[in-house]
Scaffold this active site. Sequence first.
Site, PDB file in Angstrom:
ATOM      1  N   ASP A 146       1.168  -0.914   0.429  1.00  0.00           N
ATOM      2  CA  ASP A 146       0.188   0.051   0.014  1.00  0.00           C
ATOM      3  C   ASP A 146       0.693   1.216  -0.096  1.00  0.00           C
ATOM      4  O   ASP A 146       2.381   1.313   0.252  1.00  0.00           O
ATOM      5  CB  ASP A 146      -0.818   0.122   1.415  1.00  0.00           C
ATOM      6  CG  ASP A 146      -2.286   1.157   1.095  1.00  0.00           C
ATOM      7  OD1 ASP A 146      -2.513   1.385  -0.213  1.00  0.00           O
ATOM      8  OD2 ASP A 146      -3.182   0.656   2.023  1.00  0.00           O
ATOM      9  N   ASP A 147      -0.186   2.365  -0.771  1.00  0.00           N
ATOM     10  CA  ASP A 147       1.284   3.705  -0.263  1.00  0.00           C
ATOM     11  C   ASP A 147       1.442   4.287   1.260  1.00  0.00           C
ATOM     12  O   ASP A 147       2.303   4.877   1.253  1.00  0.00           O
ATOM     13  CB  ASP A 147       0.225   4.402  -1.256  1.00  0.00           C
ATOM     14  CG  ASP A 147      -0.833   5.122  -0.951  1.00  0.00           C
ATOM     15  OD1 ASP A 147      -1.669   4.438   0.200  1.00  0.00           O
ATOM     16  OD2 ASP A 147      -1.582   5.935  -1.258  1.00  0.00           O
ATOM     17  N   ASP A 188      -2.340   4.342   7.274  1.00  0.00           N
ATOM     18  CA  ASP A 188      -1.907   5.860   8.517  1.00  0.00           C
ATOM     19  C   ASP A 188      -2.785   5.528  10.432  1.00  0.00           C
ATOM     20  O   ASP A 188      -1.886   4.984  10.720  1.00  0.00           O
ATOM     21  CB  ASP A 188      -3.422   6.538   7.887  1.00  0.00           C
ATOM     22  CG  ASP A 188      -3.608   8.152   8.732  1.00  0.00           C
ATOM     23  OD1 ASP A 188      -3.546   7.855   9.459  1.00  0.00           O
ATOM     24  OD2 ASP A 188      -4.703   8.708   7.452  1.00  0.00           O
TER      25      ASP A 188
END
Length: 172
Positions: free
Chosen positions: A106-107, A110
């Site tokens: 994933d980028d 969070d």
Amino acid sequence: MGSGAEASVAERRPFPVSWDQFHRDCRALTWRLNAVGPFHAVVAITRGGLVPAAIVARELGLRVIDTICVASYAHDKQGELQVLKGVSEQTAALGGGTGKGLLIVDDLVDTGKTGRMVRDLLPDAHFATVYAKPKGKPLVDTFITEVSQDTWIFFPWDTGLSFQPPLKDGAA
């Protein structure tokens, strides 16, 4: 991204990432992953994980790329998670049904909500992100850059070229 007492998008620290920087960061991530593998396949968490997964798969020489779609964001608000698309049966079988030998990409991690959900589905997979925030960092096996929780990353696919006023004029 957040709700309640969390900072609004306007109150967050902007962190713009160029295509060049993102590509360098993905290659650095791959360099670290090279020591961890081998992997049977890459599973991109869509949509943010698509671009880094393509770069990582190329650099690792992996041809099998699958996706898992977990929706949590609606514009700038974070809501309930839903798996809109799971990994294929073929990909799951490569990982023995538990994710062993699979690389999830994933980028960004969070809050960790998406990562937790994917971890529950593929508990033995290796989870890698390009960027990590403190709340989600414990869920990630490999990442490149840590940013503060109040940072809003502007990825190159989400931005366009436009004039930016000087900082002295009150620009963020």
